[in-house]
Scaffold this motif. Sequence first.
Motif, short mmCIF file in Angstrom:
data_model
loop_
_atom_site.label_atom_id
_atom_site.label_comp_id
_atom_site.label_asym_id
_atom_site.label_seq_id
_atom_site.Cartn_x
_atom_site.Cartn_y
_atom_site.Cartn_z
N ILE A 3 0.65 -0.80 0.15
CA ILE A 3 -0.06 -0.20 -0.01
C ILE A 3 0.74 0.90 -0.46
O ILE A 3 0.76 2.49 -0.65
CB ILE A 3 -0.36 -0.29 1.37
N TYR A 4 2.40 1.41 0.58
CA TYR A 4 3.09 2.44 0.68
C TYR A 4 3.83 2.86 -0.72
O TYR A 4 3.51 4.35 -1.35
CB TYR A 4 4.09 2.46 1.52
N SER A 7 0.91 4.61 -2.76
CA SER A 7 0.53 5.70 -1.81
C SER A 7 1.27 6.62 -3.06
O SER A 7 1.14 7.39 -3.45
CB SER A 7 0.93 5.66 -0.74
N ASN A 8 3.16 6.53 -2.81
CA ASN A 8 3.90 6.72 -3.12
C ASN A 8 3.76 7.51 -4.49
O ASN A 8 3.68 8.83 -5.00
CB ASN A 8 4.84 6.47 -3.27
N VAL A 12 -0.77 10.37 -3.10
CA VAL A 12 -1.93 10.70 -2.45
C VAL A 12 -1.68 9.78 -1.03
O VAL A 12 -0.64 8.86 -0.66
CB VAL A 12 -3.15 10.17 -2.68
N SER A 13 -1.59 10.52 0.19
CA SER A 13 -1.46 9.17 1.70
C SER A 13 -1.90 8.48 1.57
O SER A 13 -3.33 7.73 0.69
CB SER A 13 -2.46 10.35 2.48
N ILE A 14 -1.80 7.41 2.71
CA ILE A 14 -1.93 5.99 2.53
C ILE A 14 -3.57 6.06 2.97
O ILE A 14 -4.21 5.31 3.05
CB ILE A 14 -1.16 5.03 3.80
N THR A 16 -6.29 7.79 2.00
CA THR A 16 -6.54 7.82 1.58
C THR A 16 -7.11 6.65 0.18
O THR A 16 -7.89 6.21 -0.34
CB THR A 16 -6.02 8.72 -0.34
N VAL A 17 -5.57 5.72 0.00
CA VAL A 17 -5.18 4.80 -0.38
C VAL A 17 -6.18 3.39 0.01
O VAL A 17 -6.78 2.96 -0.41
CB VAL A 17 -3.88 3.83 -0.80
N SER A 18 -5.88 3.62 1.24
CA SER A 18 -6.90 2.32 2.73
C SER A 18 -8.49 3.15 2.16
O SER A 18 -9.20 2.40 2.14
CB SER A 18 -7.12 2.96 3.72
N THR A 31 -9.60 11.53 -7.72
CA THR A 31 -8.71 10.56 -6.77
C THR A 31 -9.09 8.66 -6.62
O THR A 31 -7.96 8.13 -6.84
CB THR A 31 -8.96 10.94 -5.68
N VAL A 35 -6.42 6.28 -7.71
CA VAL A 35 -5.52 5.28 -7.48
C VAL A 35 -5.84 4.04 -7.62
O VAL A 35 -4.78 2.80 -7.69
CB VAL A 35 -6.17 5.39 -5.78
#
Length: 331
Positions: A3-4, A7-8, A12-14, A16-18, A31, A35
Amino acid sequence: MNIYDVSNRAGVSIATVSRVLNGNPNVSEKTRAKVLSVMDELGYTPNIFARGLGLNTMKTIGIMCSDSSDLYLANAIYFLERELRKGGYDSILCCTGTDLETKQKYFDLLRSKRVDAIILAGSKFVEMKPRDNAYLIDAGKEFPLMLVNGYLEGPGIYSTLCDDRAAAFEAATRLIESGKRNILYLYTSYSYSGLNKLQGYKDALNAAGIFVREEYIRQCPKNITAARDLCARLFEDGLEFDGCLTSDDSLAVGAVKFAHQAGIAVPEQLSVIGYNNSILAQCSYPELTSIDSKVEALCVTTVNTLMGIFSGANVPAKTTISADLIIRETT
């Protein structure tokens, strides 16, 4: 890939991915699309356990059965998994055998997988000694515990049952009304279901004024050959029987095979009724009269009850379904 990395790459932030993974509506479509595109580009497959932590559900149900080669239990597993898939749930199956320690071991294994509920298929998970059921009662306080044709009282424990006692009573009564008086009863185990079937047989004899004789009640392995040989031994030892009621179709088929070998006419001299209305009933010659214990209805009702629990509905702790006697050629 994790997930990192997503994100990179997406910028976006982790968190947000979650939110995208968990279907959270508080993410813009732009967004979300970005993703998902990065996930596709990286070939990222979300870890189901990680998703479960965020959703507070693994969308997975544990199923335990004692023997998946048993026709009744094999059908039960099929119907349970089918209904769970309809509800959007995966399943994990454990075949435990009948040893208590092994059953507890697999139960703990399923709990460690953070399943949302556990379904116990068949009545062999309810032990005769109350203390041996303590692990089930304790688990019911943490998550739903569903019993298919087994019964146990406790918070969070839900049972869906066939009325085995009434079904066996009806079958034995039919034999009696056809003129049979010496009715052999063959059973496989002292499970919850097994005890109810046995009591139904005894009830019918008592209601007809026929004395219940223990020599006519015999335990037998769930095996056609074993049932055939047991009937032959009893016959050779001088036990006279003109009817046979069994707790499983395999035993009834064994009784029919015995009759063929002994030159006994079925159903004129020996009437036979099996249990579960399995494929064996139609494979037998003559075709076997059998009790349809409604395994599909039991499983559908069990899963429907579970879905009701998940949605916060008020569901019964115990649901009983009536069986049907399917008349064929052995009565």
